[in-house]
Design a protein around this motif. Structure first.
Motif, PDB file in Angstrom:
ATOM      1  N   LYS A  70      -0.532  -0.626   8.738  1.00  0.00           N
ATOM      2  CA  LYS A  70      -1.250  -1.740   7.626  1.00  0.00           C
ATOM      3  C   LYS A  70      -0.931  -2.899   8.084  1.00  0.00           C
ATOM      4  CE  LYS A  70      -0.243   1.965   4.466  1.00  0.00           C
ATOM      5  NZ  LYS A  70      -1.376   2.967   4.708  1.00  0.00           N
ATOM      6  N   GLY A 114      -1.989   7.913  -0.156  1.00  0.00           N
ATOM      7  CA  GLY A 114      -3.280   6.978   0.171  1.00  0.00           C
ATOM      8  C   GLY A 114      -4.488   7.341   0.200  1.00  0.00           C
ATOM      9  N   TYR A 164      -6.356   7.051  -3.386  1.00  0.00           N
ATOM     10  CA  TYR A 164      -6.779   5.637  -3.617  1.00  0.00           C
ATOM     11  C   TYR A 164      -8.063   5.326  -2.742  1.00  0.00           C
ATOM     12  CZ  TYR A 164      -2.017   5.490  -5.816  1.00  0.00           C
ATOM     13  OH  TYR A 164      -1.003   5.604  -6.290  1.00  0.00           O
ATOM     14  N   PHE A 165      -8.195   5.830  -1.884  1.00  0.00           N
ATOM     15  CA  PHE A 165      -9.484   5.421  -0.711  1.00  0.00           C
ATOM     16  C   PHE A 165     -10.760   5.740  -1.500  1.00  0.00           C
ATOM     17  CE2 PHE A 165     -12.614   6.230   2.049  1.00  0.00           C
ATOM     18  CZ  PHE A 165     -12.586   5.166   3.065  1.00  0.00           C
ATOM     19  N   ASN A 207      -6.792  -0.111   5.369  1.00  0.00           N
ATOM     20  CA  ASN A 207      -5.020   0.017   5.502  1.00  0.00           C
ATOM     21  C   ASN A 207      -4.663   1.480   4.611  1.00  0.00           C
ATOM     22  OD1 ASN A 207      -4.327  -2.344   6.834  1.00  0.00           O
ATOM     23  ND2 ASN A 207      -4.731  -3.391   5.041  1.00  0.00           N
ATOM     24  N   LEU A 208      -5.785   1.791   3.671  1.00  0.00           N
ATOM     25  CA  LEU A 208      -5.399   2.855   2.852  1.00  0.00           C
ATOM     26  C   LEU A 208      -5.122   4.266   3.873  1.00  0.00           C
ATOM     27  CD1 LEU A 208      -6.920   2.447  -0.438  1.00  0.00           C
ATOM     28  CD2 LEU A 208      -4.471   2.608  -0.129  1.00  0.00           C
ATOM     29  N   PHE A 230       0.774  -1.090   0.046  1.00  0.00           N
ATOM     30  CA  PHE A 230       0.186   0.076  -0.034  1.00  0.00           C
ATOM     31  C   PHE A 230       0.938   1.363  -0.046  1.00  0.00           C
ATOM     32  CE2 PHE A 230      -2.884  -3.176   2.071  1.00  0.00           C
ATOM     33  CZ  PHE A 230      -4.072  -2.979   1.005  1.00  0.00           C
TER      34      PHE A 230
END
Length: 317
Positions: A90, A24, A27-28, A84-85, A17
């Motif tokens: 993570k 991050g 991408y969520f 995790n994003l 990730f």
């Protein structure tokens, strides 16, 4: 001291990730949209088939079962990916990792077996239409759907139980975005050759499955091409075109992920293939089975009309 080291690893860390500082959160939201689309789209297909009597035939019953499996197939991995994003840690527990592997691969196995069933159904419908109703009875269809799920969940159970008994003494970094068999096995502090032999057996099973479905569709296409009228050919192609597209997407991504035969990919490419396998392939299935299917679109519209009518009748009291 050695025993203490062996019991030290109680959780794994994902390294596939992007960090928060690397974007991050960017991408969520796309991943959240895709997950919501997959869940809502597949549930719409499932309930549309169940509530429309015109779709109570083998082909649509198999499609509804496949859609139901897709909801849980994506739920096995994507919610943890979303977590995790937006998290600095993570991580996933040992138990959580084993459960994720089991449900993800069991659901994938069930879908693969169901795709074989769907290919056989189309083969009988097109190559032996006069006996189709007699062969594909409602009872047989229910048995095939249930058998696909039961076999898919049972076949992986011995391997997951074996993995749960292995010692993991570090490192604990999984170079992937979800718990997968090979990345986890690489972290075990013991000889895993027996389980790797099982993975070879799984690869052989994937190849055999692809060959069975491919040969079925080759036979179907050869029969369709012999239909004299263009309208008849178009109608025949329309009944199996969606299945063939889903087969190509599903097993294309499976092949890239699990038939690499010891080939190593760069981390970015490995993550891309994993995303295609776990996210993009399920994303296209509702589109293929709804937007390209007139009967399914009508059933989904009917589902919304029923909901609207029930809400209006409820508000009248």
């Amino acid at each position: 001291m050695e025993g203490a080291n062996r019991s030290a690893v109680t959780e794994f860390v994902f390294t596939g990730f992007p960090q928060l500082q690397d974007g991050g959160l960017l991408y969520f939201f796309p991943l959240l949209f895709i997950y919501a689309f997959v869940v809502v789209g597949n549930l719409l297909i499932f309930f549309a088939v169940r509530m429309d009597a015109r779709l109570h035939n083998p082909m649509y019953n198999f499609i509804s079962t496949f859609s139901f499996l897709e909801v849980w197939y994506t739920t096995a991995t994507i919610p943890k990916m979303l977590s995790n994003l937006v998290s600095e840690k993570k991580t996933i527990s040992m138990t959580g990792c084993l459960l994720q592997m089991y449900f993800f691969h069991s659901l994938g196995n069930s879908e693969g077996i169901l795709l074989i069933t769907m290919a056989i159904d189309r083969y009988v419908a097109i190559c032996n239409p006069l006996r189709y109703q007699m062969i594909m009875t409602p009872r047989l269809c229910a048995q095939l759907s249930a058998g696909s799920c039961i076999f898919g969940f049972l076949i992986l159970l011995p391997e997951i139980v074996t993995i749960s008994t292995l010692p993991f003494c570090g490192p604990n970094q999984i170079h992937q975005i979800f718990c997968d068999l090979v990345p986890v096995l690489r972290l075990a502090c013991t000889d895993t050759s027996v389980i790797l032999v099982e993975d070879v057996i799984h690869a052989v099973a994937i190849i055999i499955t692809i060959l069975i479905i491919a040969l079925s569709y080759i036979r179907i296409v050869s029969v369709i091409l012999r239909i004299p009228s263009a309208e008849g050919r178009q109608k025949a192609f329309s009944t199996c075109g969606g299945h063939l597209t889903v087969f190509l997407i599903f097993f294309g991504s499976v092949s890239l992920m699990y038939l690499r035969f010891n080939a190593t990919y760069p981390p970015a490419l490995d993550t891309t293939i994993a995303l295609m396998f776990t996210v993009l392939a399920p994303f296209f299935n509702p589109i293929i089975y709804s937007l390209r299917n007139k009967d399914m679109k009508n059933a989904i519209r009917k589902l919304f009309y029923l909901r609207k009518a029930s809400s209006m009748s409820g508000s009248s009291f």
